[in-house]
Design an enzyme around this catalytic site. Structure first.
Site, short mmCIF file in Angstrom:
data_model
loop_
_atom_site.label_atom_id
_atom_site.label_comp_id
_atom_site.label_asym_id
_atom_site.label_seq_id
_atom_site.Cartn_x
_atom_site.Cartn_y
_atom_site.Cartn_z
N ASP A 46 -2.81 6.63 2.13
CA ASP A 46 -3.79 7.70 2.07
C ASP A 46 -4.18 8.16 3.47
O ASP A 46 -4.17 9.36 3.78
CB ASP A 46 -5.03 7.25 1.29
CG ASP A 46 -5.48 5.84 1.68
OD1 ASP A 46 -4.99 5.29 2.70
OD2 ASP A 46 -6.33 5.28 0.98
N ASN A 47 -4.51 7.22 4.34
CA ASN A 47 -4.90 7.58 5.70
C ASN A 47 -3.72 8.11 6.51
O ASN A 47 -3.89 8.97 7.37
CB ASN A 47 -5.54 6.38 6.41
CG ASN A 47 -6.26 6.78 7.68
OD1 ASN A 47 -7.08 7.70 7.69
ND2 ASN A 47 -5.96 6.11 8.77
#
Length: 447
Positions: free
Chosen positions: A267-268
């Site tokens: 996600d990051n």
């Protein structure tokens, strides 16, 4: 008279120091109040389907998450006229399937389908589970939302508003490539680990998450609930190297969601790729991702926090090393020492005032995200968990910094230097490894 003058002087110095402390903490309150106290209804909610961008909602499922029925139902009831819902499961025997099929029967008007079967593109099981849905999605805008998250019916419409932006003759210097939501924990199991996780997510984590994303110095995204365009993701690969200045160009080699299967914190990394490789920015929407915390023991909580510290350590080392200096205990020591040296303020007064202000700000952030103050019936439970969280922060940080192995969904991984992960080989304890016999050649003693 002299004594009175000395007392007045000390009181004035103390007021100055307390005013400085209050000024230090007040921005966190203002940021959370400004963004989350008012959530207006989006005009897209009442628009025709042909006049709004289409959205594909991707929800990866695995097993019976806590509150799974209500979590999934919250995406069936979105007040948005043009979306489809894709529910992904890796195994056709997954226990989440009956829940998904029941909701499809309950909401036959929702364009929903189940995608069964994973495609292994890396070590990240969430990415493997999502790849087929990602490729089959009908729309360019994707909303990836975890199965343990529930959202307000107006969340999608307001998020699309933030992603697309208002009509303007002058394009912004940096367009919005990703919209995300701050997690807000809901506890259904009264175990100590669940309570501490709730206190962490709803105070310290939320406070720092909002502050970092408001400053917008760099990408900082948690993947509970993210909106982005597939056309953007198809141009990046997680290298974080800027693409040459052509709007149509992409990174060489594999791009898109499969390229992020090698990362544990995909996600990051996706957010960082959109930020650094495309030069775009993110926006934090005014809704929250209500993260339903299940049955979590104290050891579960400790290992979860340690896991993500170890991942961050290999991705953003400098920022990770600075994390203890954002925690209440370390800051209280620094603050008390500084005020004692500069203004002769007694240590116990500085520490008491520091924690009083810290608690006040944390509870105000909680009230802004929740839409109401902390309920009185859980006040002491919450505050006890909050105190445990603050006291455990530094020991967990030190424990996490000395190690690179993490466990996620029953599997062990080794975090590599560039933020990628590899499956960790099973190994025994240090004592067992010490006892392993060496491959020495036998010596003929002649006996």
């Amino acid at each position: 008279m002299l004594a009175y003058g000395a007392l007045a002087s000390w009181a004035a110095r103390r007021r100055e120091s307390l005013t400085a402390c209050s000024a230090l903490y007040s921005p966190f309150r203002r940021l959370s109040r400004k963004r989350y106290r008012l959530r207006p209804r989006s005009p897209l909610a009442n628009a025709s389907a042909s006049s709004v961008p289409g959205v594909s909602i991707l929800r990866p499922l695995k097993g019976l998450d806590t509150n799974l029925y209500e979590n999934l139902e919250s995406t069936f009831t979105q007040e948005y006229p043009n979306y489809e819902l894709l529910l992904s499961v890796a195994d056709e025997r997954d226990q989440a399937l009956p829940v998904a099929r029941e909701l499809m029967t309950k909401y036959p008007h929702v364009n929903c389908r189940i995608v069964i079967g994973e495609e292994v593109v890396g070590v990240n099981p969430k990415v493997n589970n999502l790849v087929r849905s990602y490729r089959e999605a009908a729309h360019d805008i994707l909303w990836v939302i975890d199965s343990n998250v529930t959202v307000h019916p107006g969340t999608l419409a307001r998020s699309v508003d933030a992603l697309v932006g208002p009509p303007s003759t002058t394009p912004p210097k940096r367009r919005i490539a990703l919209v995300h939501h701050v997690p807000f924990a809901l506890v259904t199991e009264p175990r100590i680990g669940s309570r501490i996780e709730e206190a962490f997510l709803n105070t310290n984590h939320a406070k720092m998450y909002i502050a970092i994303n408001t400053a917008a110095v760099d990408s900082c995204v948690m993947g509970k609930s993210n909106l982005y365009r597939r056309s953007d993701l198809e141009r990046v690969n997680g290298s974080l190297k800027p693409i040459p200045s052509s709007n149509s160009m992409a990174q060489p080699g594999p791009c898109g969601l499969p390229a992020f299967g090698r990362f544990l914190a995909e996600d990051n990394m996706i957010a960082g790729a959109l930020w650094h490789e495309l030069g775009d920015r993110h926006d934090l929407a005014c809704d929250v991702a209500r993260n339903v915390v299940g049955n979590m023991s104290l050891s579960d909580y400790v290992l979860r926090r340690a896991r993500w510290i170890r991942v961050r350590k290999h991705m953003v080392l400098v920022a990770t090393l600075l994390e203890p200096f954002t925690e209440s205990v370390v800051l209280s020591i620094i603050c008390a020492t500084s005020l004692g040296y500069l203004f002769a303020v007694p240590y116990w007064i500085s520490i008491c005032v520091h924690f009083a202000l810290w608690v006040y700000v944390d509870l105000d952030v909680y009230a802004s995200l929740a839409g109401h103050p902390l309920p009185s019936n859980v006040r002491w439970q919450f505050m006890s968990a909050w105190a445990a969280r603050e006291l455990l922060a530094l020991p967990i940080f030190l424990f996490a910094m000395f190690g690179s192995e993490v466990e996620w969904r029953g599997r062990k991984y080794r975090v590599l230097r560039n933020g990628e992960v590899a499956r960790a080989e099973p190994s025994g304890s240090w004592f067992q490894r010490f006892r392993v016999p060496k491959d020495y050649e036998p010596v003929d003693t002649g006996l």
